[in-house]
Design an enzyme around this catalytic site. Structure first.
Site, PDB file in Angstrom:
ATOM      1  N   ALA A 126       0.830  -1.309  -0.003  1.00 13.84           N
ATOM      2  CA  ALA A 126       0.005   0.118  -0.028  1.00 13.84           C
ATOM      3  C   ALA A 126       0.990   1.505   0.077  1.00 13.84           C
ATOM      4  O   ALA A 126       2.093   1.210  -0.235  1.00 13.84           O
ATOM      5  CB  ALA A 126      -1.070  -0.025   1.117  1.00 13.84           C
ATOM      6  N   ASN A 127       0.177   2.466   0.095  1.00 18.06           N
ATOM      7  CA  ASN A 127       1.084   3.940   0.132  1.00 18.06           C
ATOM      8  C   ASN A 127       0.188   4.722   1.019  1.00 18.06           C
ATOM      9  O   ASN A 127      -0.713   4.251   1.446  1.00 18.06           O
ATOM     10  CB  ASN A 127       1.293   4.265  -1.105  1.00 18.06           C
ATOM     11  CG  ASN A 127       0.103   4.725  -1.912  1.00 18.06           C
ATOM     12  OD1 ASN A 127      -0.528   5.418  -1.351  1.00 18.06           O
ATOM     13  ND2 ASN A 127      -0.063   4.019  -3.150  1.00 18.06           N
ATOM     14  N   ARG A 128       0.879   5.874   1.324  1.00 20.28           N
ATOM     15  CA  ARG A 128       0.136   6.658   2.450  1.00 20.28           C
ATOM     16  C   ARG A 128      -0.877   7.598   1.718  1.00 20.28           C
ATOM     17  O   ARG A 128      -1.397   8.559   2.630  1.00 20.28           O
ATOM     18  CB  ARG A 128       1.328   7.488   3.028  1.00 20.28           C
ATOM     19  CG  ARG A 128       2.553   6.847   3.709  1.00 20.28           C
ATOM     20  CD  ARG A 128       3.186   7.565   4.434  1.00 20.28           C
ATOM     21  NE  ARG A 128       4.343   7.080   5.047  1.00 20.28           N
ATOM     22  CZ  ARG A 128       4.405   6.294   6.241  1.00 20.28           C
ATOM     23  NH1 ARG A 128       3.248   6.260   6.820  1.00 20.28           N
ATOM     24  NH2 ARG A 128       5.347   5.534   6.614  1.00 20.28           N
ATOM     25  N   ALA A 177      -2.892   7.724  -5.966  1.00 18.82           N
ATOM     26  CA  ALA A 177      -1.767   7.172  -5.912  1.00 18.82           C
ATOM     27  C   ALA A 177      -1.716   5.481  -6.170  1.00 18.82           C
ATOM     28  O   ALA A 177      -1.669   4.926  -5.361  1.00 18.82           O
ATOM     29  CB  ALA A 177      -1.172   7.439  -4.541  1.00 18.82           C
TER      30      ALA A 177
END
Ligand code: CTP
Ligand code: CA
Length: 220
Positions: free
Chosen positions: A33-35, A99
């Site tokens: 995942a990412n932020r 994102a």
């Protein structure tokens, strides 16, 4: 719901927005995942709806309420997002704020991976489809195509290069070296063919409203 007298500038327009991160499964319980919080993309979808547009919001896994008047399609992975975007076209403008994870594991384990006292597994990664670039190259390319670029250094330069490489009309560049990702404020540069509009740091809702005004100007 009009928010002021001159705000219904996108009536009759279809606005497509992507937002949030994507999750790329590793096994049934783990993912990459990412932020990204999705806040900026959701704010843009909300602002476009307030301006009278029909809005389709393709959202990765986020913890946010659906803005009023917005058609939301929830997805998990980059490939699901790519399919949902394709299905939502045509649009008058697409704003790709998500994102998208650049990589996924080349295989997804069917069962939970176990330690079994052995060495840690090496994750073999493969590149995800570039949703923005494929929309740019498609027959259904929206008349106005806007990408976002999260950069931690040489923000404008990298974003200008990205605009050309992906063949999009505008890139909205933000410096994510601070706490932009997940935060409530953003400072962006709108990179276009002939100019760069740099906005001071402001709430993501204000960035959204200004961007939607610029989009309405461009479509007018
Ligand atoms: N994007 C996309 N599909 C991907 C990756 C990115 O549609 N697989 C879109 C994003 O939604 C964003 C734009 O492309 O609008 C730029 O994303 P960014 O991650 O900044 O660009 P990348 O080409 O992935 O380059 P980088 O190596 O800097 O991450
Ligand atoms: Ca990327």
């Amino acid at each position: 719901v009009p928010d002021d007298g001159r705000s219904q500038r996108l009536v009759g327009r279809h606005v497509l927005v992507t937002a949030g991160p994507t999750h790329e499964p590793i096994d049934p319980v783990r993912y990459i995942a990412n932020r990204s919080s999705g806040k900026q993309g959701f704010a843009i979808a909300a602002a476009a709806a307030r301006a009278g547009a029909r809005v389709t919001l393709v959202a990765g896994p986020v913890n946010l309420p659906t803005p009023r008047g917005v058609d939301r399609i929830d997805v998990e992975s980059a490939r699901e997002m790519a399919a949902a975007v394709k299905g939502a076209l045509p649009a008058d403008v697409a704003i790709m704020v998500a994102a998208v994870a650049d990589w996924r594991t080349s295989t997804v384990a069917e069962e939970k991976m176990k330690k079994r006292g052995s060495a840690p597994p090496a994750l073999l990664l493969t590149e995800n489809p570039d949703i923005l670039a494929s929309v740019a190259a498609s027959a259904q390319r929206p008349p106005l195509l806007v990408g976002f670029a999260a950069e931690t250094q040489d923000v404008i330069l990298h974003a200008q290069e990205k605009r050309l490489r992906k063949q999009v009309d505008w890139i909205v560049a933000n410096d994510v070296s601070g706490d932009v990702m997940g935060g409530d404020a953003n400072a962006v540069h709108i990179i276009r063919a002939d100019d760069v509009v740099s906005l001071p740091e402001m709430p993501k809702e204000d960035v959204a409203r200004i961007l939607v005004e610029r989009i309405a100007d461009a479509l007018a």
